[in-house]
Design an enzyme around this catalytic site. Structure first.
Site, mmCIF file in Angstrom:
data_model
loop_
_atom_site.group_PDB
_atom_site.id
_atom_site.type_symbol
_atom_site.label_atom_id
_atom_site.label_comp_id
_atom_site.label_asym_id
_atom_site.label_seq_id
_atom_site.Cartn_x
_atom_site.Cartn_y
_atom_site.Cartn_z
ATOM 1 N N LYS A 116 -8.197 0.914 -2.861
ATOM 2 C CA LYS A 116 -8.448 0.596 -1.449
ATOM 3 C C LYS A 116 -9.750 1.196 -0.965
ATOM 4 O O LYS A 116 -10.471 0.584 -0.171
ATOM 5 C CB LYS A 116 -7.303 1.127 -0.597
ATOM 6 C CG LYS A 116 -6.027 0.403 -0.893
ATOM 7 C CD LYS A 116 -5.079 0.495 0.265
ATOM 8 C CE LYS A 116 -3.955 -0.477 -0.007
ATOM 9 N NZ LYS A 116 -2.998 -0.533 1.061
ATOM 10 N N GLU A 200 -7.314 6.289 8.039
ATOM 11 C CA GLU A 200 -7.799 5.191 8.869
ATOM 12 C C GLU A 200 -7.269 5.369 10.287
ATOM 13 O O GLU A 200 -6.187 5.935 10.485
ATOM 14 C CB GLU A 200 -7.278 3.833 8.350
ATOM 15 C CG GLU A 200 -8.025 3.291 7.158
ATOM 16 C CD GLU A 200 -7.485 1.944 6.701
ATOM 17 O OE1 GLU A 200 -6.756 1.274 7.475
ATOM 18 O OE2 GLU A 200 -7.778 1.569 5.561
ATOM 19 N N HIS A 235 7.402 -5.010 4.221
ATOM 20 C CA HIS A 235 6.258 -5.512 3.468
ATOM 21 C C HIS A 235 6.601 -6.744 2.630
ATOM 22 O O HIS A 235 5.815 -7.142 1.768
ATOM 23 C CB HIS A 235 5.633 -4.413 2.601
ATOM 24 C CG HIS A 235 5.231 -3.215 3.414
ATOM 25 N ND1 HIS A 235 4.159 -3.242 4.282
ATOM 26 C CD2 HIS A 235 5.782 -1.995 3.554
ATOM 27 C CE1 HIS A 235 4.063 -2.058 4.892
ATOM 28 N NE2 HIS A 235 5.045 -1.292 4.479
ATOM 29 N N ARG A 292 -5.314 -12.878 -6.764
ATOM 30 C CA ARG A 292 -4.353 -13.746 -7.460
ATOM 31 C C ARG A 292 -4.068 -14.965 -6.576
ATOM 32 O O ARG A 292 -4.448 -14.965 -5.407
ATOM 33 C CB ARG A 292 -3.036 -12.992 -7.670
ATOM 34 C CG ARG A 292 -2.448 -12.555 -6.334
ATOM 35 C CD ARG A 292 -1.033 -11.992 -6.420
ATOM 36 N NE ARG A 292 -0.479 -11.815 -5.084
ATOM 37 C CZ ARG A 292 -0.607 -10.728 -4.347
ATOM 38 N NH1 ARG A 292 -1.285 -9.695 -4.798
ATOM 39 N NH2 ARG A 292 -0.081 -10.665 -3.147
HETATM 40 C C1 MV4 Z 1 -2.582 -0.638 8.545
HETATM 41 C C2 MV4 Z 1 -1.752 -0.828 9.674
HETATM 42 C C3 MV4 Z 1 -2.209 -0.355 10.882
HETATM 43 N N1 MV4 Z 1 -3.405 0.274 10.960
HETATM 44 N N2 MV4 Z 1 -3.756 -0.008 8.673
HETATM 45 C C4 MV4 Z 1 0.589 -2.041 5.281
HETATM 46 C C5 MV4 Z 1 0.430 -2.274 3.822
HETATM 47 C C6 MV4 Z 1 -1.024 -2.357 3.553
HETATM 48 N N3 MV4 Z 1 -1.353 -3.620 2.966
HETATM 49 C C7 MV4 Z 1 -1.704 -2.161 4.862
HETATM 50 N N4 MV4 Z 1 -0.700 -1.977 5.845
HETATM 51 C C8 MV4 Z 1 -1.016 -1.653 7.131
HETATM 52 N N5 MV4 Z 1 -2.222 -1.052 7.321
HETATM 53 C C9 MV4 Z 1 -4.131 0.453 9.860
HETATM 54 N N6 MV4 Z 1 -5.287 1.114 9.959
HETATM 55 C C10 MV4 Z 1 -0.540 -1.484 9.489
HETATM 56 C C11 MV4 Z 1 -0.163 -1.885 8.215
HETATM 57 C C12 MV4 Z 1 1.103 -2.558 8.117
HETATM 58 C C13 MV4 Z 1 1.187 -3.901 7.749
HETATM 59 C C14 MV4 Z 1 0.063 -4.657 7.429
HETATM 60 C C15 MV4 Z 1 0.174 -5.976 7.049
HETATM 61 C C16 MV4 Z 1 1.431 -6.574 7.005
HETATM 62 C C17 MV4 Z 1 2.536 -5.859 7.309
HETATM 63 C C18 MV4 Z 1 2.439 -4.519 7.688
HETATM 64 C C19 MV4 Z 1 3.595 -3.799 8.023
HETATM 65 C C20 MV4 Z 1 3.498 -2.491 8.381
HETATM 66 C C21 MV4 Z 1 2.259 -1.854 8.425
#
Ligand code: MV4
Length: 518
Positions: A116, A200, A235, A292
């Protein structure tokens, strides 16, 4: 052109790839574990090779063995689908080193996007907006406190090697940061063997909107619009759509340009997806790139009028993209992931044998499935059985179409998410497009507490009446839309016992219950 593809996957995506191969005149080779000997993807492929016992670690994850099998059968390419080996840098490299074509991005692009922090650095270099934060791992609690203060609480600690939310901690005040860092590092170490954690700014209540990109091996890359993926639980996405109600043509252009810039910076080739958070102000932030084909690719295919899996094969064969301008979406597509989980029981995976299957059809309905009557659903693999996808001119029409298709669908033998999806489709927030990444989980109590639809109540009443009837030897059961049922001594037709509210599948279920009795 590729002549023969080994498909290193199973279930609905393996069958999806077989279909793309058939339409392109390319031979397909399925692989299967003990559990999948009778699976549809095995039957539909031109050839099939047994690769081991049910556990994925002994079959679908044995990369070296899969490459050897590809060589043995004379395949010239490997398609990994999603999951399993699809984003393993070493496998992409091993396929290439074996002289085979990898139907996916270069191993170097998988590696670049796999971390990441590395992905954030790449995106920043490309001018793609990322969430404010660091790009290097935190050394200690002191540094964590200092950077958190710099960006302002709340912050989110994330594992550099992360994915699926593991090693993530929301920190709302300075007093919590030291312990949050320690537990995030511990979790990251356990999950990924790497305890690197960075900071972040935490974005409150955003949507998850992702951009599909397609890049050829000649330096061309286009964006194919967005998918709205906010409706997820732990997720795991449950419903996806294209386009997103939150994305205007102007925003689509800016997000598409940002995604293409990030893909180009990574040297990306083939189909990929840039994930963004879209906040309430309409600002978007790059999160990561999925290297993918994704589960939800069909919604993009339907609104863009393009076959993404065919293009994966064409690009891997060296073909150029036919257009270099991003198209606008036409119409609306919605996908429901039909899983063998029981929403009423905490989404517990359900196992069994598919005893009866009636697939929805008619205008604008697509079924990407990997099961049939007789399929055994176990615990060795992901519980997603199929995807039900609809396409219509407008979002309202697409929702109505999905409701109709979900009502037509009958799956007997395992519990499924079908009814839960019907409740989501009926929800006022969902219908208004008022969703964010927290919506589904916060709405769960309401969605689960709802009374079952009339159809289900009627079917349950029929079952109860039939059981009672067993002792008495009556002949026929009648149900009403109100969910009551009674046993009639003689009758040949169900006419007049249910109206539209009951739905046709009530009668399908009645017919099956009746046949069970005889
Ligand atoms: C975040 C966020 C809020 N703020 N980053 C969750 C897994 C990873 N792919 C990134 N994720 C998140 N990053 C910041 N700075 C909230 C999430 C997140 C989320 C993102 C996409 C789809 C579903 C989610 C569910 C919970 C938290």
């Amino acid at each position: 052109m590729i002549r023969k593809v080994l498909i290193a996957n199973r279930g609905e995506i393996a069958l999806r790839i077989v279909r793309a191969c058939q339409e392109l005149g390319v031979r397909s080779v399925a692989v299967y574990s003990d559990a999948d000997a009778q699976a549809p993807h095995v039957r539909e492929a031109d050839e099939a090779v047994h690769i081991g016992p049910a556990p994925a670690s002994e079959s679908y994850l044995r990369g070296d063995h899969l490459i050897a099998v590809a060589k043995q059968v004379g395949a010239d390419a490997i398609h990994p689908g999603y999951g399993f080996l699809s984003e393993r840098e070493w496998f992409a490299r091993a396929v290439r080193d074996a002289g085979l074509i990898w139907i996916g991005p270069p191993a170097e692009a998988i590696a670049a996007m796999g971390s990441k922090t590395a992905a954030r650095t790449l995106a920043i270099s490309a001018g793609t907006p990322v969430v404010p934060g660091t790009t290097t791992p935190l050394r200690d609690a002191g540094e964590a406190a200092a950077t958190a203060a710099q960006f302002g609480y709340p912050v989110l600690l994330k594992a550099a090697a992360g994915g699926g939310g593991k090693g993530m901690r929301v920190v709302r005040e300075a007093g919590e940061i030291a312990s949050a860092l320690a537990s995030a590092q511990r979790e990251a170490k356990n999950a990924f063997g790497d305890d690197a954690v960075y900071v972040e700014k935490y974005i409150e209540g955003p949507r998850h909107v992702e951009i599909q990109v397609l890049a050829d091996a000649h330096g061309n890359c286009i964006a194919l619009g967005e998918r709205e993926c906010s409706i997820q639980r732990r997720h795991q996405k449950m419903v996806e759509e294209a386009p997103s109600v939150a994305v205007s043509p102007e925003l689509r252009k800016r997000m598409g340009d940002a995604a293409v810039a990030a893909a180009k910076a990574a040297g990306y080739v083939n189909a990929g997806t840039c994930e963004f958070l879209l906040d309430k102000n309409g600002d978007f932030y790059f999160l990561e790139m999925n290297t993918r084909i994704q589960v939800e690719h069909p919604v993009t295919e339907l609104v863009m009028g393009i076959d993404l899996v065919q293009w994966q094969l064409r690009i891997a064969s060296g073909e150029r993209l036919p257009v270099l301008e991003s198209p606008q979406p036409k119409g609306w597509a919605i996908e429901c992931r039909i899983t063998s989980e029981d929403p009423a029981n905490g989404f517990l995976p359900s196992t069994g044998r598919i005893a009866h299957l009636h697939l929805p059809s008619g205008p604008g309905v697509r079924w990407d499935g990997g099961i049939e009557v007789g399929s055994v659903v176990g615990l060795s693999y992901d519980p997603m059985l199929a995807k039900l996808i609809v396409f219509a001119p407008t979002r309202e029409a697409a929702i109505a179409r999905m409701e109709r298709a979900l009502k037509e669908l009958v799956i007997d033998g395992v519990e499924t998410s079908r009814e839960f999806h019907l409740r989501v489709m009926a929800d006022a927030d969902y219908r208004a497009g008022r969703v964010d990444i927290q919506w589904l989980e916060s709405r769960l109590p309401t969605l689960l507490a709802q009374q079952a639809p009339a159809e289900t109540r009627a079917a349950a009443a029929i079952a109860a009446a039939l059981l009672a009837d067993r002792e008495r030897g009556g002949r026929r059961v009648a149900a009403t839309p109100e969910g009551t049922a009674s046993v009639a001594s003689t009758s040949t037709s169900p006419a007049g016992t249910t109206g539209r509210a009951g739905g046709s599948s009530t009668w399908a279920q009645l017919a099956r219950l009746e046949s069970l009795r005889s």
